[in-house]
Design an enzyme around this catalytic site. Structure first.
Site, PDB file in Angstrom:
ATOM      1  N   HIS A  50      -8.215 -36.659  17.327  1.00 12.93           N
ATOM      2  CA  HIS A  50      -7.448 -37.827  17.774  1.00 12.93           C
ATOM      3  C   HIS A  50      -6.077 -37.871  17.098  1.00 12.93           C
ATOM      4  CE1 HIS A  50      -6.396 -41.682  19.352  1.00 12.93           C
ATOM      5  NE2 HIS A  50      -5.928 -41.944  18.146  1.00 12.93           N
ATOM      6  N   GLU A  51      -6.045 -37.698  15.800  1.00 13.45           N
ATOM      7  CA  GLU A  51      -4.785 -37.820  15.051  1.00 13.45           C
ATOM      8  C   GLU A  51      -3.737 -36.804  15.505  1.00 13.45           C
ATOM      9  OE1 GLU A  51      -3.689 -39.984  12.407  1.00 13.45           O
ATOM     10  OE2 GLU A  51      -5.331 -41.191  13.173  1.00 13.45           O
ATOM     11  N   SER A  52      -4.160 -35.658  16.004  1.00 10.86           N
ATOM     12  CA  SER A  52      -3.234 -34.609  16.434  1.00 10.86           C
ATOM     13  C   SER A  52      -3.089 -34.554  17.960  1.00 10.86           C
ATOM     14  CB  SER A  52      -3.721 -33.256  15.919  1.00 10.86           C
ATOM     15  OG  SER A  52      -4.968 -32.928  16.525  1.00 10.86           O
ATOM     16  N   ARG A 169     -11.541 -41.686  19.634  1.00  7.74           N
ATOM     17  CA  ARG A 169     -12.166 -41.111  18.441  1.00  7.74           C
ATOM     18  C   ARG A 169     -13.692 -41.075  18.606  1.00  7.74           C
ATOM     19  NH1 ARG A 169      -8.244 -41.617  13.964  1.00  7.74           N
ATOM     20  NH2 ARG A 169      -6.543 -42.916  14.709  1.00  7.74           N
TER      21      ARG A 169
END
Length: 184
Positions: A50-52, A169
Protein backbone atom coordinates in the site's frame (compact mmCIF):
# COMPACT_ATOMS: atom_id res chain seq x y z
CA UNK A 1 10.11 -18.60 4.13
CA UNK A 2 10.63 -18.28 0.40
CA UNK A 3 9.13 -15.08 -0.98
CA UNK A 4 8.46 -15.98 -4.57
CA UNK A 5 7.46 -13.30 -7.05
CA UNK A 6 3.96 -14.80 -7.00
CA UNK A 7 3.66 -14.36 -3.23
CA UNK A 8 5.07 -10.83 -3.41
CA UNK A 9 2.65 -9.94 -6.22
CA UNK A 10 -0.34 -11.28 -4.29
CA UNK A 11 0.64 -9.59 -1.03
CA UNK A 12 1.61 -6.21 -2.46
CA UNK A 13 -0.71 -5.98 -5.44
CA UNK A 14 2.34 -5.51 -7.68
CA UNK A 15 2.59 -6.46 -11.32
CA UNK A 16 4.52 -9.68 -12.03
CA UNK A 17 7.50 -7.65 -13.29
CA UNK A 18 7.67 -5.42 -10.19
CA UNK A 19 7.18 -8.44 -7.91
CA UNK A 20 10.04 -10.27 -9.66
CA UNK A 21 12.28 -7.23 -9.24
CA UNK A 22 11.49 -6.78 -5.55
CA UNK A 23 11.13 -10.41 -4.39
CA UNK A 24 14.82 -11.05 -3.62
CA UNK A 25 15.12 -7.71 -1.82
CA UNK A 26 11.95 -8.32 0.19
CA UNK A 27 13.30 -11.78 1.07
CA UNK A 28 16.59 -10.26 2.25
CA UNK A 29 14.78 -7.60 4.29
CA UNK A 30 12.59 -10.22 5.96
CA UNK A 31 15.59 -12.41 6.81
CA UNK A 32 17.73 -9.51 8.04
CA UNK A 33 15.02 -8.01 10.22
CA UNK A 34 13.48 -11.27 11.47
CA UNK A 35 10.16 -10.89 9.68
CA UNK A 36 9.71 -14.64 9.53
CA UNK A 37 6.34 -15.62 10.97
CA UNK A 38 3.88 -15.95 8.06
CA UNK A 39 1.44 -13.57 9.81
CA UNK A 40 4.23 -11.02 10.07
CA UNK A 41 5.29 -11.50 6.44
CA UNK A 42 1.68 -11.09 5.27
CA UNK A 43 1.30 -7.80 7.14
CA UNK A 44 4.71 -6.58 5.93
CA UNK A 45 3.81 -7.30 2.30
CA UNK A 46 0.41 -5.63 2.62
CA UNK A 47 1.73 -2.51 4.29
CA UNK A 48 4.67 -2.05 1.92
CA UNK A 49 2.38 -2.75 -1.01
CA UNK A 50 0.00 0.00 0.00
CA UNK A 51 2.68 2.52 1.00
CA UNK A 52 4.45 2.13 -2.36
CA UNK A 53 1.24 1.98 -4.44
CA UNK A 54 1.83 -1.70 -5.22
CA UNK A 55 5.64 -1.44 -5.53
CA UNK A 56 5.40 1.33 -8.11
CA UNK A 57 6.77 4.25 -6.08
CA UNK A 58 9.73 4.36 -3.73
CA UNK A 59 9.60 8.17 -3.53
CA UNK A 60 6.77 10.33 -2.27
CA UNK A 61 5.00 12.21 -5.06
CA UNK A 62 5.86 15.85 -4.50
CA UNK A 63 3.63 18.83 -5.19
CA UNK A 64 4.28 20.30 -2.76
CA UNK A 65 0.83 19.79 -1.33
CA UNK A 66 -0.42 21.79 1.64
CA UNK A 67 0.55 18.88 3.92
CA UNK A 68 4.01 18.64 2.36
CA UNK A 69 4.62 22.36 2.86
CA UNK A 70 4.37 21.64 6.60
CA UNK A 71 7.52 19.48 6.28
CA UNK A 72 9.46 22.76 6.02
CA UNK A 73 10.74 24.60 9.09
CA UNK A 74 9.61 26.32 11.23
CA UNK A 75 6.36 24.30 11.38
CA UNK A 76 5.54 21.90 14.20
CA UNK A 77 5.47 19.02 11.69
CA UNK A 78 8.98 19.97 10.50
CA UNK A 79 10.23 19.97 14.10
CA UNK A 80 8.66 16.54 14.68
CA UNK A 81 10.46 15.22 11.58
CA UNK A 82 13.76 16.84 12.58
CA UNK A 83 13.72 19.07 9.50
CA UNK A 84 15.86 22.03 10.48
CA UNK A 85 17.16 23.49 7.21
CA UNK A 86 15.25 25.20 4.40
CA UNK A 87 14.58 22.55 1.75
CA UNK A 88 14.63 19.63 4.21
CA UNK A 89 10.97 18.91 3.50
CA UNK A 90 11.54 17.94 -0.11
CA UNK A 91 15.09 16.67 0.42
CA UNK A 92 13.92 14.21 3.09
CA UNK A 93 10.50 13.44 1.62
CA UNK A 94 9.10 9.93 2.01
CA UNK A 95 11.29 7.28 0.39
CA UNK A 96 11.54 3.51 0.51
CA UNK A 97 8.68 1.04 0.59
CA UNK A 98 7.43 2.42 3.93
CA UNK A 99 8.25 6.06 3.14
CA UNK A 100 11.00 7.05 5.58
CA UNK A 101 10.34 10.80 6.05
CA UNK A 102 12.26 13.65 7.66
CA UNK A 103 15.88 14.42 8.51
CA UNK A 104 15.61 12.67 11.90
CA UNK A 105 14.34 9.42 10.40
CA UNK A 106 16.88 9.56 7.56
CA UNK A 107 19.63 9.99 10.15
CA UNK A 108 18.44 6.94 12.08
CA UNK A 109 18.01 4.90 8.90
CA UNK A 110 21.47 5.96 7.71
CA UNK A 111 22.97 4.51 10.87
CA UNK A 112 20.86 1.36 10.78
CA UNK A 113 21.41 0.68 7.09
CA UNK A 114 24.99 1.97 6.96
CA UNK A 115 24.19 4.27 4.04
CA UNK A 116 25.05 7.93 3.51
CA UNK A 117 21.41 9.02 3.38
CA UNK A 118 21.99 12.57 4.56
CA UNK A 119 24.10 13.32 1.49
CA UNK A 120 22.34 10.84 -0.79
CA UNK A 121 18.71 10.45 0.32
CA UNK A 122 17.88 9.14 -3.17
CA UNK A 123 19.56 5.84 -2.25
CA UNK A 124 16.26 4.82 -0.65
CA UNK A 125 14.66 4.91 -4.10
CA UNK A 126 16.74 1.93 -5.27
CA UNK A 127 14.82 -1.36 -4.93
CA UNK A 128 17.36 -3.00 -2.61
CA UNK A 129 17.52 -0.05 -0.22
CA UNK A 130 13.77 0.63 -0.51
CA UNK A 131 13.04 -2.90 0.72
CA UNK A 132 15.76 -2.91 3.38
CA UNK A 133 14.61 0.45 4.74
CA UNK A 134 11.10 -0.99 5.11
CA UNK A 135 12.49 -3.98 7.01
CA UNK A 136 14.62 -1.68 9.15
CA UNK A 137 11.59 0.51 9.94
CA UNK A 138 9.50 -2.58 10.77
CA UNK A 139 12.10 -3.93 13.16
CA UNK A 140 13.01 -0.56 14.67
CA UNK A 141 9.37 0.20 15.43
CA UNK A 142 8.65 -3.30 16.80
CA UNK A 143 5.85 -3.91 14.33
CA UNK A 144 6.20 -7.71 14.27
CA UNK A 145 4.40 -8.03 17.60
CA UNK A 146 1.40 -6.13 16.24
CA UNK A 147 1.42 -8.15 13.02
CA UNK A 148 1.56 -11.55 14.70
CA UNK A 149 -1.19 -10.48 17.13
CA UNK A 150 -3.41 -9.55 14.17
CA UNK A 151 -3.61 -5.91 15.28
CA UNK A 152 -3.67 -4.68 11.71
CA UNK A 153 -5.45 -1.36 12.28
CA UNK A 154 -3.00 -0.42 15.05
CA UNK A 155 -0.15 -1.48 12.77
CA UNK A 156 -1.52 0.80 10.03
CA UNK A 157 -1.73 3.70 12.47
CA UNK A 158 1.90 3.20 13.50
CA UNK A 159 3.05 3.28 9.89
CA UNK A 160 0.72 5.92 8.50
CA UNK A 161 -0.20 8.03 11.51
CA UNK A 162 -3.84 7.20 10.81
CA UNK A 163 -5.91 4.72 8.86
CA UNK A 164 -5.40 6.15 5.37
CA UNK A 165 -5.99 3.45 2.77
CA UNK A 166 -7.13 0.89 5.34
CA UNK A 167 -9.45 -0.94 2.92
CA UNK A 168 -6.64 -1.44 0.37
CA UNK A 169 -4.22 -2.48 3.10
CA UNK A 170 -6.71 -5.04 4.43
CA UNK A 171 -7.42 -6.42 0.95
CA UNK A 172 -3.67 -6.85 0.39
CA UNK A 173 -3.33 -8.46 3.83
CA UNK A 174 -6.07 -10.96 2.98
CA UNK A 175 -4.39 -11.74 -0.35
CA UNK A 176 -0.98 -12.11 1.33
CA UNK A 177 -2.37 -14.46 3.97
CA UNK A 178 -4.01 -16.57 1.26
CA UNK A 179 -0.80 -16.67 -0.82
CA UNK A 180 1.13 -17.76 2.28
CA UNK A 181 -1.38 -20.50 3.06
CA UNK A 182 -2.76 -18.92 6.22
CA UNK A 183 -6.32 -19.94 6.94
CA UNK A 184 -7.26 -17.03 9.19
Amino acid sequence: MNLTPEVVAAGTGASPARASLFAPFMQAACETYHILDPRDVAAFLAQTGHESDHLIFSRELWGPTAAQKLYEPPSQKARALGNTQPGDGERFCGRGLIQITGRRNYTLAAIGLELDLLNHPELLEQPEHAAMSAGWFWWNNKLSALATAGMFTTLTERINGGTNGLADRQALWDAAKKALGLTR
